[in-house]
Design a protein around this motif. Structure first.
Motif, PDB file in Angstrom:
ATOM      1  N   ASP A 187      50.069  42.511  50.800  1.00 58.08           N
ATOM      2  CA  ASP A 187      50.451  41.245  49.882  1.00 58.08           C
ATOM      3  C   ASP A 187      51.742  41.711  48.873  1.00 58.08           C
ATOM      4  O   ASP A 187      52.718  41.427  48.621  1.00 58.08           O
ATOM      5  N   TYR A 188      51.242  42.880  48.408  1.00 58.62           N
ATOM      6  CA  TYR A 188      51.765  43.545  47.438  1.00 58.62           C
ATOM      7  C   TYR A 188      53.422  44.025  48.021  1.00 58.62           C
ATOM      8  O   TYR A 188      54.421  43.753  47.534  1.00 58.62           O
ATOM      9  N   ILE A 189      53.233  44.581  49.171  1.00 56.58           N
ATOM     10  CA  ILE A 189      54.540  44.984  49.947  1.00 56.58           C
ATOM     11  C   ILE A 189      55.421  43.985  50.141  1.00 56.58           C
ATOM     12  O   ILE A 189      56.511  44.087  49.860  1.00 56.58           O
ATOM     13  N   SER A 204      54.652  44.270  37.678  1.00 60.31           N
ATOM     14  CA  SER A 204      53.338  43.811  37.070  1.00 60.31           C
ATOM     15  C   SER A 204      53.088  42.504  37.392  1.00 60.31           C
ATOM     16  O   SER A 204      52.276  42.068  37.950  1.00 60.31           O
ATOM     17  N   ALA A 205      54.407  41.569  37.450  1.00 62.51           N
ATOM     18  CA  ALA A 205      54.357  40.197  37.652  1.00 62.51           C
ATOM     19  C   ALA A 205      53.962  39.787  39.163  1.00 62.51           C
ATOM     20  O   ALA A 205      53.207  39.203  39.711  1.00 62.51           O
ATOM     21  N   ALA A 206      54.449  40.860  40.112  1.00 57.45           N
ATOM     22  CA  ALA A 206      54.089  40.785  41.347  1.00 57.45           C
ATOM     23  C   ALA A 206      52.581  41.253  41.621  1.00 57.45           C
ATOM     24  O   ALA A 206      51.817  40.494  42.461  1.00 57.45           O
ATOM     25  N   MET A 207      52.119  41.975  40.938  1.00 56.34           N
ATOM     26  CA  MET A 207      50.718  42.548  41.188  1.00 56.34           C
ATOM     27  C   MET A 207      49.825  41.091  40.537  1.00 56.34           C
ATOM     28  O   MET A 207      48.936  40.918  41.136  1.00 56.34           O
ATOM     29  N   GLY A 208      50.370  40.829  39.604  1.00 54.67           N
ATOM     30  CA  GLY A 208      49.633  39.336  38.955  1.00 54.67           C
ATOM     31  C   GLY A 208      49.477  38.217  40.004  1.00 54.67           C
ATOM     32  O   GLY A 208      48.639  37.624  40.090  1.00 54.67           O
ATOM     33  N   LEU A 209      50.823  37.932  40.820  1.00 56.13           N
ATOM     34  CA  LEU A 209      50.474  37.147  42.212  1.00 56.13           C
ATOM     35  C   LEU A 209      49.715  37.279  42.801  1.00 56.13           C
ATOM     36  O   LEU A 209      48.645  36.525  43.254  1.00 56.13           O
ATOM     37  N   CYS A 210      49.614  38.565  43.381  1.00 50.11           N
ATOM     38  CA  CYS A 210      48.489  38.949  44.339  1.00 50.11           C
ATOM     39  C   CYS A 210      47.003  38.693  43.742  1.00 50.11           C
ATOM     40  O   CYS A 210      46.325  38.362  44.507  1.00 50.11           O
ATOM     41  N   ASN A 211      46.896  39.417  42.628  1.00 50.07           N
ATOM     42  CA  ASN A 211      45.579  39.163  42.021  1.00 50.07           C
ATOM     43  C   ASN A 211      45.268  37.759  41.619  1.00 50.07           C
ATOM     44  O   ASN A 211      43.962  37.531  41.660  1.00 50.07           O
ATOM     45  N   LEU A 212      46.229  36.995  41.436  1.00 52.97           N
ATOM     46  CA  LEU A 212      45.762  35.380  41.225  1.00 52.97           C
ATOM     47  C   LEU A 212      45.226  34.864  42.413  1.00 52.97           C
ATOM     48  O   LEU A 212      44.393  34.322  42.349  1.00 52.97           O
ATOM     49  N   ARG A 213      45.694  35.185  43.715  1.00 51.46           N
ATOM     50  CA  ARG A 213      45.176  34.674  44.662  1.00 51.46           C
ATOM     51  C   ARG A 213      43.549  35.027  45.036  1.00 51.46           C
ATOM     52  O   ARG A 213      42.769  34.443  45.690  1.00 51.46           O
ATOM     53  N   ALA A 214      43.441  36.291  44.535  1.00 48.09           N
ATOM     54  CA  ALA A 214      42.002  36.824  44.675  1.00 48.09           C
ATOM     55  C   ALA A 214      41.196  36.591  43.754  1.00 48.09           C
ATOM     56  O   ALA A 214      39.907  36.948  43.812  1.00 48.09           O
ATOM     57  N   VAL A 215      41.329  36.126  42.511  1.00 47.41           N
ATOM     58  CA  VAL A 215      40.471  36.485  41.333  1.00 47.41           C
ATOM     59  C   VAL A 215      39.210  35.440  41.405  1.00 47.41           C
ATOM     60  O   VAL A 215      38.305  36.011  40.966  1.00 47.41           O
ATOM     61  N   ASP A 216      39.285  34.294  41.972  1.00 46.34           N
ATOM     62  CA  ASP A 216      37.941  33.685  42.041  1.00 46.34           C
ATOM     63  C   ASP A 216      36.929  34.413  43.082  1.00 46.34           C
ATOM     64  O   ASP A 216      35.901  34.290  42.777  1.00 46.34           O
ATOM     65  N   ASP A 217      37.703  35.115  44.080  1.00 49.35           N
ATOM     66  CA  ASP A 217      36.805  36.237  44.875  1.00 49.35           C
ATOM     67  C   ASP A 217      36.173  37.183  43.996  1.00 49.35           C
ATOM     68  O   ASP A 217      34.889  37.343  44.163  1.00 49.35           O
ATOM     69  N   TYR A 218      37.042  37.800  43.100  1.00 45.68           N
ATOM     70  CA  TYR A 218      36.533  38.906  42.345  1.00 45.68           C
ATOM     71  C   TYR A 218      35.505  38.307  41.420  1.00 45.68           C
ATOM     72  O   TYR A 218      34.309  38.971  41.032  1.00 45.68           O
ATOM     73  N   ILE A 219      35.462  37.249  40.823  1.00 44.10           N
ATOM     74  CA  ILE A 219      34.570  36.710  39.921  1.00 44.10           C
ATOM     75  C   ILE A 219      33.359  36.457  40.479  1.00 44.10           C
ATOM     76  O   ILE A 219      32.187  36.539  40.128  1.00 44.10           O
ATOM     77  N   GLN A 220      33.477  35.893  41.859  1.00 45.29           N
ATOM     78  CA  GLN A 220      32.366  35.752  42.889  1.00 45.29           C
ATOM     79  C   GLN A 220      31.537  37.008  42.919  1.00 45.29           C
ATOM     80  O   GLN A 220      30.343  37.229  42.977  1.00 45.29           O
ATOM     81  N   ASN A 232      54.417  30.102  36.194  1.00 43.63           N
ATOM     82  CA  ASN A 232      54.141  28.734  36.774  1.00 43.63           C
ATOM     83  C   ASN A 232      52.715  28.709  37.305  1.00 43.63           C
ATOM     84  O   ASN A 232      51.893  27.729  37.149  1.00 43.63           O
ATOM     85  N   GLU A 233      52.334  29.841  38.251  1.00 46.37           N
ATOM     86  CA  GLU A 233      51.258  29.648  38.956  1.00 46.37           C
ATOM     87  C   GLU A 233      49.896  29.899  37.567  1.00 46.37           C
ATOM     88  O   GLU A 233      48.989  29.323  38.046  1.00 46.37           O
ATOM     89  N   LEU A 234      50.237  30.641  36.830  1.00 45.47           N
ATOM     90  CA  LEU A 234      49.299  30.693  35.660  1.00 45.47           C
ATOM     91  C   LEU A 234      49.079  29.527  35.055  1.00 45.47           C
ATOM     92  O   LEU A 234      48.064  29.223  34.532  1.00 45.47           O
TER      93      LEU A 234
END
Ligand code: PLP
Length: 373
Positions: free
Chosen positions: A16-18, A231-247, A42-44
């Protein structure tokens, strides 16, 4: 046995990051409000259900700029139980931190003690949703309204937290999130301010970019505190995953509760109430001074020898630190001091294995069973 550290950054899928790196290479726009930066903002805004959101190079600069943008002067009421960034931001802006003690239940500022600290110099309350535990936002707003004070929340620990169905950043004038690598949601280094008053947007964008507006007008003294595209790119990738991280964090937290509830000498935070969506950012426990030599520091040392690296988070209390003790060392903050002396943050991060949690808990149990009660 492998070492276990208190935290470890969440890593999104590399592919995703690549993909986003390829876009950056094609755009050749590395910072100054690049395409990916705009997309992340915008996504945030959507994720946090807020039309007002500005990105920064880190959470600390964001907090400093929040104080500047609200033109705060004089005294700011704050908590001694936080990461020192909160206090430094107040001091760096030429304001005076006024420390209010915390509650023994959730370690946030004790609103019942706050009113007594208000003077005609008070301009704001800077409270911290420490460990992701929401402050009493309703009571704080009531006091702020009564005395005409601004409210800033250091929400560095609280990304994803919701109270009564509302994102935690919907309360107060401005909330600061840190997107540092160790936080629940990260952009490697980064941060954001979230606010309801859209009038603030222009000023925040100016303060993070040398006080410049429209390219060549230098309106005021400002910083360089912009987020870059990587950093913004890392942010986009992590935003897709953050609900899983919280779970994943929730499963770890549940396991700690299962294994550590009811142990003599160990106190856990009270269970989460129904009106709260928690982010499980930290797992702090309190160790009572059970007997001579059996205390938090002993447990910390013991776990270190077993390859388990916990953290005294937060210790020392800010008012007793080298930097602030000359001015604030004598202030009586009994609850915060007690928590600082007893608290230990246990490892928690999405990739921590349940077996690791079991190993950590059995070492804690082995340690306290040396003592006969
Ligand atoms: C991490 C943190 C900060 C600072 O954020 P950075 O992004 O590291 O600058 C501020 N306050 C608290 C409570 C924090 O935990």
């Amino acid at each position: 046995m492998k070492d276990i550290f208190v935290t470890q950054p969440a890593m999104p899928p590399l592919d995703d990051y690549i993909e986003l790196l390829k876009e950056i290479w094609a755009n050749k726009h590395l910072t100054n409000n690049g395409k990916i930066h705009v997309r992340l903002e915008n996504e945030l805004k959507q994720y946090l259900k807020s039309p007002g959101l500005t990105l920064f190079t880190n959470g600390h600069m964001a907090l400093d700029i929040a104080i500047k943008a609200l033109d705060l002067k004089g005294e700011i009421i704050t908590t001694p139980f936080t990461f020192v960034s909160t206090t430094h931001a107040i001091s760096m802006c030429g304001c005076t931190p006024i420390f209010c003690d915390i509650k023994p239940t959730d370690y946030t500022i004790d609103e019942s003690k706050r009113e007594a600290l208000i003077t005609n110099q008070t301009s704001a309350i800077l409270a911290v949703h420490v460990y992701g535990n929401p402050c009493n936002v309703y009571k704080i707003q009531e006091i702020a309204d009564k005395y005409n004070l601004k409210v800033i929340y250091d929400a560095a620990h609280a990304f994803g937290v919701e109270l009564n169905g509302l994102p935690i950043s919907s309360f107060g004038d401005i909330s600061m999130f840190s997107f540092h690598a160790t936080k629940v949601y990260h952009t490697i280094e980064g941060g954001a301010l979230v606010y309801n008053d859209l009038e603030l947007e222009k000023r925040l964008n100016r303060l993070k970019n040398f006080g410049l507006e429209d390219g060549d007008r230098i309106i005021e003294v400002g910083y360089n505190a912009k987020m870059n595209e990587f950093s913004a790119a890392m942010g986009l990738c992590n935003l897709r995953a953050v609900d899983d991280y919280i779970q994943q964090r929730k499963m770890i937290s549940d396991e700690y509760y299962r294994l550590l509830t009811g142990l003599n000498g160990i106190q856990l935070q009270p269970k989460i109430s129904d009106n709260l969506r928690c982010n499980y950012a930290y797992f702090p426990i309190l160790i009572d001074n059970i007997s001579a030599g059996i205390n938090r520091d002993q447990l910390y040392q013991y776990l270190n020898t077993k390859g388990i690296f916990t953290r005294k988070y937060f210790y020392p209390m800010i008012t007793t630190s080298d930097c602030y003790k000359v001015t604030y060392g004598d202030i009586h903050l009994p609850v915060a001091q007690d928590i600082c002396n007893k608290v230990l943050a246990l490892p928690i991060y999405p990739d921590l294995m349940i077996e690791d949690v079991e190993r950590i808990c059995s070492e804690i149990i082995a340690f306290i069973s040396q003592i006969s009660f």
